[in-house]
Scaffold this active site. Structure first.
Site, mmCIF file in Angstrom:
data_model
loop_
_atom_site.group_PDB
_atom_site.id
_atom_site.type_symbol
_atom_site.label_atom_id
_atom_site.label_comp_id
_atom_site.label_asym_id
_atom_site.label_seq_id
_atom_site.Cartn_x
_atom_site.Cartn_y
_atom_site.Cartn_z
ATOM 1 N N THR A 9 44.496 24.384 39.816
ATOM 2 C CA THR A 9 43.066 24.267 39.789
ATOM 3 C C THR A 9 42.373 25.327 39.082
ATOM 4 O OG1 THR A 9 43.070 25.074 42.324
ATOM 5 C CG2 THR A 9 42.887 22.484 41.708
ATOM 6 N N LEU B 256 33.667 41.784 25.649
ATOM 7 C CA LEU B 256 34.096 42.206 24.457
ATOM 8 C C LEU B 256 34.038 41.120 23.240
ATOM 9 C CD1 LEU B 256 36.839 45.074 25.142
ATOM 10 C CD2 LEU B 256 34.162 45.333 24.411
ATOM 11 N N GLU C 5 29.456 48.790 31.916
ATOM 12 C CA GLU C 5 30.778 48.504 32.446
ATOM 13 C C GLU C 5 30.793 49.329 33.487
ATOM 14 O OE1 GLU C 5 33.674 46.893 32.390
ATOM 15 O OE2 GLU C 5 34.157 48.459 33.946
ATOM 16 N N VAL D 283 25.319 48.759 38.542
ATOM 17 C CA VAL D 283 24.479 47.676 38.217
ATOM 18 C C VAL D 283 23.547 47.628 39.468
ATOM 19 C CG1 VAL D 283 23.806 45.368 37.789
ATOM 20 C CG2 VAL D 283 25.634 46.716 36.439
ATOM 21 N N HIS E 272 57.725 42.336 2.568
ATOM 22 C CA HIS E 272 56.719 43.132 1.971
ATOM 23 C C HIS E 272 55.966 42.575 0.773
ATOM 24 C CE1 HIS E 272 54.967 47.097 0.393
ATOM 25 N NE2 HIS E 272 55.473 46.403 -0.914
HETATM 26 P P1 FAD Z 1 42.297 26.109 34.307
HETATM 27 O O1 FAD Z 1 42.351 26.277 32.893
HETATM 28 O O2 FAD Z 1 40.888 26.761 34.899
HETATM 29 O O3 FAD Z 1 42.060 24.686 34.512
HETATM 30 C C1 FAD Z 1 41.772 24.107 35.970
HETATM 31 C C2 FAD Z 1 41.534 22.688 35.927
HETATM 32 O O4 FAD Z 1 41.526 21.989 37.171
HETATM 33 C C3 FAD Z 1 40.023 22.536 35.391
HETATM 34 O O5 FAD Z 1 40.109 21.453 34.446
HETATM 35 C C4 FAD Z 1 39.317 22.151 36.574
HETATM 36 O O6 FAD Z 1 38.380 21.602 36.470
HETATM 37 C C5 FAD Z 1 40.360 21.315 37.463
HETATM 38 N N1 FAD Z 1 40.065 21.248 38.894
HETATM 39 C C6 FAD Z 1 40.004 22.121 39.577
HETATM 40 N N2 FAD Z 1 39.836 21.911 40.946
HETATM 41 C C7 FAD Z 1 40.101 20.344 40.963
HETATM 42 C C8 FAD Z 1 40.249 19.391 41.915
HETATM 43 N N3 FAD Z 1 40.056 19.743 42.926
HETATM 44 N N4 FAD Z 1 40.480 18.450 41.439
HETATM 45 C C9 FAD Z 1 40.861 18.107 39.901
HETATM 46 N N5 FAD Z 1 40.430 19.054 38.967
HETATM 47 C C10 FAD Z 1 40.583 20.031 39.422
HETATM 48 N N6 FAD Z 1 43.380 32.930 28.183
HETATM 49 C C11 FAD Z 1 44.189 33.082 27.267
HETATM 50 O O7 FAD Z 1 45.497 33.462 27.453
HETATM 51 N N7 FAD Z 1 43.971 33.426 26.014
HETATM 52 C C12 FAD Z 1 42.556 33.499 25.785
HETATM 53 O O8 FAD Z 1 42.144 33.634 24.508
HETATM 54 C C13 FAD Z 1 41.618 33.250 26.898
HETATM 55 N N8 FAD Z 1 40.409 33.127 26.541
HETATM 56 C C14 FAD Z 1 39.409 32.882 27.476
HETATM 57 C C15 FAD Z 1 37.922 33.014 27.297
HETATM 58 C C16 FAD Z 1 37.170 32.820 28.346
HETATM 59 C C17 FAD Z 1 35.707 32.646 27.825
HETATM 60 C C18 FAD Z 1 37.481 32.445 29.599
HETATM 61 C C19 FAD Z 1 36.634 32.157 30.650
HETATM 62 C C20 FAD Z 1 39.152 32.558 29.920
HETATM 63 C C21 FAD Z 1 40.017 32.534 28.923
HETATM 64 N N9 FAD Z 1 41.128 32.677 29.117
HETATM 65 C C22 FAD Z 1 42.276 32.967 28.077
HETATM 66 C C23 FAD Z 1 41.879 32.517 30.293
HETATM 67 C C24 FAD Z 1 42.388 30.961 30.562
HETATM 68 O O9 FAD Z 1 41.367 30.216 29.977
HETATM 69 C C25 FAD Z 1 43.035 30.901 31.959
HETATM 70 O O10 FAD Z 1 43.760 31.793 32.176
HETATM 71 C C26 FAD Z 1 43.581 29.369 31.867
HETATM 72 O O11 FAD Z 1 42.530 28.310 31.439
HETATM 73 C C27 FAD Z 1 44.144 29.042 33.379
HETATM 74 O O12 FAD Z 1 44.749 27.885 33.220
HETATM 75 P P2 FAD Z 1 44.852 27.044 34.785
HETATM 76 O O13 FAD Z 1 45.616 25.731 34.120
HETATM 77 O O14 FAD Z 1 45.375 27.933 35.911
HETATM 78 O O15 FAD Z 1 43.492 26.854 34.888
HETATM 79 P P1 NAI Z 2 37.857 40.995 33.213
HETATM 80 O O1 NAI Z 2 38.632 41.329 34.325
HETATM 81 O O2 NAI Z 2 38.751 41.119 31.815
HETATM 82 O O3 NAI Z 2 36.963 42.230 33.027
HETATM 83 C C1 NAI Z 2 35.863 42.471 33.670
HETATM 84 C C2 NAI Z 2 35.243 43.862 33.714
HETATM 85 O O4 NAI Z 2 33.989 43.944 34.554
HETATM 86 C C3 NAI Z 2 36.106 44.976 34.168
HETATM 87 O O5 NAI Z 2 36.265 45.854 32.992
HETATM 88 C C4 NAI Z 2 35.389 45.448 35.334
HETATM 89 O O6 NAI Z 2 35.595 47.039 35.450
HETATM 90 C C5 NAI Z 2 34.092 45.194 35.060
HETATM 91 N N1 NAI Z 2 33.224 45.134 36.336
HETATM 92 C C6 NAI Z 2 33.353 44.252 37.319
HETATM 93 N N2 NAI Z 2 32.431 44.512 38.345
HETATM 94 C C7 NAI Z 2 31.621 44.947 37.801
HETATM 95 C C8 NAI Z 2 30.199 45.339 38.135
HETATM 96 N N3 NAI Z 2 29.581 45.034 39.248
HETATM 97 N N4 NAI Z 2 29.511 46.165 37.197
HETATM 98 C C9 NAI Z 2 29.842 46.378 35.955
HETATM 99 N N5 NAI Z 2 31.028 46.083 35.622
HETATM 100 C C10 NAI Z 2 31.730 45.396 36.332
HETATM 101 O O7 NAI Z 2 37.122 39.827 33.403
HETATM 102 P P2 NAI Z 2 36.480 38.747 32.553
HETATM 103 O O8 NAI Z 2 35.988 39.637 31.162
HETATM 104 O O9 NAI Z 2 35.547 38.302 33.296
HETATM 105 O O10 NAI Z 2 37.486 37.751 31.998
HETATM 106 C C11 NAI Z 2 38.198 37.001 33.210
HETATM 107 C C12 NAI Z 2 39.759 36.904 32.891
HETATM 108 O O11 NAI Z 2 39.657 35.784 31.647
HETATM 109 C C13 NAI Z 2 40.314 38.080 32.289
HETATM 110 O O12 NAI Z 2 40.956 38.991 33.247
HETATM 111 C C14 NAI Z 2 41.232 37.352 31.370
HETATM 112 O O13 NAI Z 2 42.511 37.164 31.971
HETATM 113 C C15 NAI Z 2 40.819 35.933 30.687
HETATM 114 N N6 NAI Z 2 40.471 36.164 29.482
HETATM 115 C C16 NAI Z 2 41.215 36.271 28.560
HETATM 116 C C17 NAI Z 2 41.038 36.243 27.304
HETATM 117 C C18 NAI Z 2 42.256 36.483 26.355
HETATM 118 O O14 NAI Z 2 43.330 36.593 26.655
HETATM 119 N N7 NAI Z 2 41.839 36.860 24.914
HETATM 120 C C19 NAI Z 2 39.714 36.059 26.948
HETATM 121 C C20 NAI Z 2 38.728 35.933 27.885
HETATM 122 C C21 NAI Z 2 39.286 35.797 29.231
#
Ligand code: FAD
Ligand code: NAI
Length: 475
Positions: free
Chosen positions: A153, A196, A213, A247, A454
């Site tokens: 979920t 970022l 941060e 904050v 290369h």
């Molecule tokens: P989710 O993708 O959250 O999917 C869960 C699904 O379950 C959702 O559709 C939700 O609506 C549904 N659900 C929840 N509860 C219920 C219920 N009771 N019944 C039916 N459906 C339900 N990770 C990367 O590896 N690379 C990235 O570039 C990356 N970029 C990210 C950028 C952002 C802005 C964010 C927020 C996250 C990013 N992540 C990235 C993290 C990644 O999105 C998550 O780690 C990943 O989606 C987790 O997959 P999941 O299947 O566990 O859950």
């Molecule tokens: P994050 O864990 O990457 O970063 C959160 C940051 O907020 C940390 O640096 C932490 O020290 C800081 N922080 C926490 N509480 C704070 C406060 N009260 N005041 C100021 N700073 C505070 O979490 P983020 O960016 O929300 O992303 C969530 C997750 O989604 C990531 O951990 C990552 O697993 C996933 N994600 C992965 C991406 C990728 O793989 N390219 C892209 C975006 C998200």
């Protein structure tokens, strides 16, 4: 009368939909339930990753990078463009189309693999002989009986205490990805991955971005040397990052947002902005899942407690992805989804947390796998380090992007690669070689002796491996 399935998956994010497909490939009768509603009101499988995470963020990163290149770098190639403009509505519409292609792709894959999809919310009703009853509420109300249940979920953005997301002035990832105009001033709390990436998008498009941060160290999870190099590049781009802040009160008004905070040196300060993105981590989605109905064990954060094989405390109930411990990454969720399906089938798969790559899709990109230098020092492990700068790589020069470096850490005695850390162009792709090498327990010498094309950026990996033995050829 409940419909009976071998496997019922709750959630169709990368963890859930991949688990469903793999279980179907293994011959099981599979249902997958997901409640996400797309812009047209229909189902939108793919979870956070597809709808408001990985995919839309990378679409916007690509568009904004094109814009920045056209504005700042085309002229170096002798290309003149006149004044470059951005149509944000069109950029967002393209992003939405990319998301929809992915939603539709997953629905197609369900059909192809004979996974029955239910659009609605799934929740535990009770344990029965031979499995669990799962109610589906919403568009397709139904009752299912599953012999095995996979909970996938996912997670949602964590709010600052007392500061709810309104997705207008105070944005989570959901609002940050659907802004329809460029804010003049954008504040972000949390300089993690989302801060970022989203900060980069809106800065490239013209916003004045300040990231606050809490930790005194930038990108504390990354290798220190790589984090320093990345920070230098972000500073140069004008991405303002204030470390070590505390904050305080966040106030909204019609005009925008005002954030009171204390600086690292203890001074009181205020940041005024048009919008605020709060990206301080994520919380697992277990509310309304009916965990209490069946006695499914949750930890104090609300995450489902699992062992290293993704087994919960209940027989036949598994959980994967963001809703359990471990990094919140799509590829980690997928690997766990595959592994669970295979374990249900009696196979013995293995997910190695030590070889899960991390990538931050900024410019320069940051990527790593395995241990950082500071972790090796803390563990008292004897190691050798080799680095190679992109400045000395021919392909990087031709690309016009020589920021950054590759660093390889290897065991001092055996030369086995312990960690690979990268900052620079396209390192999101280059890291795959390091993951393969570590999976195969390669030594730095193995990479140093492999022929790399290369001119290619991947030669920097080979040169970093040569540097471990102090014999770089091009630096
Ligand atoms: P989710 O993708 O959250 O999917 C869960 C699904 O379950 C959702 O559709 C939700 O609506 C549904 N659900 C929840 N509860 C219920 C219920 N009771 N019944 C039916 N459906 C339900 N990770 C990367 O590896 N690379 C990235 O570039 C990356 N970029 C990210 C950028 C952002 C802005 C964010 C927020 C996250 C990013 N992540 C990235 C993290 C990644 O999105 C998550 O780690 C990943 O989606 C987790 O997959 P999941 O299947 O566990 O859950
Ligand atoms: P994050 O864990 O990457 O970063 C959160 C940051 O907020 C940390 O640096 C932490 O020290 C800081 N922080 C926490 N509480 C704070 C406060 N009260 N005041 C100021 N700073 C505070 O979490 P983020 O960016 O929300 O992303 C969530 C997750 O989604 C990531 O951990 C990552 O697993 C996933 N994600 C992965 C991406 C990728 O793989 N390219 C892209 C975006 C998200």
């Amino acid at each position: 009368m409940a419909q009976t399935f071998d496997v019922v998956v709750i959630g169709a994010g990368p963890g859930g939909y991949i688990a469903a497909i793999r279980a179907a490939q293994l011959g099981y009768k599979v249902a997958c339930i997901d409640e996400w509603v797309g812009p047209a009101g229909g189902p939108a499988p793919g979870g956070t990753c597809t709808n408001v995470g990985c995919i839309p963020s990378k679409a916007l990163l690509q568009s904004s990078e094109h814009f920045e290149h056209a504005r700042l770098h085309f002229s170096e190639h002798g290309i003149s463009t006149g004044s470059v403009k951005i149509d944000v509505a069109k950029m967002v519409a393209r992003k939405d189309a990319v998301v929809k292609q992915n939603n539709d792709g997953i629905l197609y894959l369900f059909k192809k693999n004979k996974v029955t999809f239910f659009h609605g919310r799934g929740s535990f009703v009770r344990a029965v002989e031979g499995g669990y009853e799962i109610a589906v509420s919403g568009a397709q109300a139904d009752m299912l009986l599953g012999r095995h249940i996979v909970v996938a979920t996912g997670s949602r953005a964590r709010a600052l205490p007392g500061v709810a997301f309104d997705e207008d002035k105070i944005l989570s990832n959901v609002g940050a990805l659907r802004l329809t105009s460029v804010p003049k001033k954008l504040a972000i709390i949390g300089a993690g991955v989302i801060g970022l990436e989203m900060g980069s998008v809106w800065r490239r498009l013209g916003a004045e971005v300040t990231i606050l941060e809490g930790l005194p160290t930038f990108l504390a999870a990354a290798d220190e040397q790589i984090a320093k190099e990345a920070k230098k590049a972000f500073d140069k781009q004008g991405l303002k990052i204030e470390l070590g802040v505390k904050v305080g009160e966040v106030k909204t008004s019609r005009k925008g947002v005002s954030i009171a905070y204390t600086t690292a040196s203890g001074e009181a300060a205020t940041l005024d902005a048009d919008r605020l993105i709060v990206s301080i981590g994520r919380v697992p989605n277990t509310e309304g899942l009916g965990a209490d109905k069946v006695g499914l064990q949750l930890d104090e954060r609300g995450a489902i407690v699992v062992d290293e094989q993704c087994r919960t405390n209940l027989p036949g109930v598994w959980a994967v992805g963001d809703v359990v411990r471990g990094p919140m990454l799509a590829h980690k969720a997928e690997e766990e989804g595959v592994a669970v399906a295979e374990r249900i089938a009696g196979q013995h798969p293995h997910v190695d947390f030590n070889t899960i790559p991390w990538v931050i899709y900024t410019s320069p990109e940051v990527a790593w796998v395995g241990a950082t230098e500071q972790q090796l020092k803390a563990a008292g492990r004897a190691y050798k380090a080799g680095t190679f700068p992109f400045l000395a790589n021919g392909r990087a020069r031709a690309l016009g992007d020589t920021t950054g470096m590759i660093k390889i850490l290897a065991d001092a005695a055996t030369d086995q690669i312990l960690g690979v850390h990268m900052v620079g162009p396209m390192v999101s792709e280059l890291i795959a070689e390091a993951v393969v090498a570590m999976e195969f327990k390669a030594s730095a010498e193995d990479i140093a002796r492999i022929c790399h094309a290369h001119p290619s950026l991947s030669e920097a990996t080979k040169e970093a491996a040569l540097a471990v033995d102090k014999r770089t050829l091009n630096f």
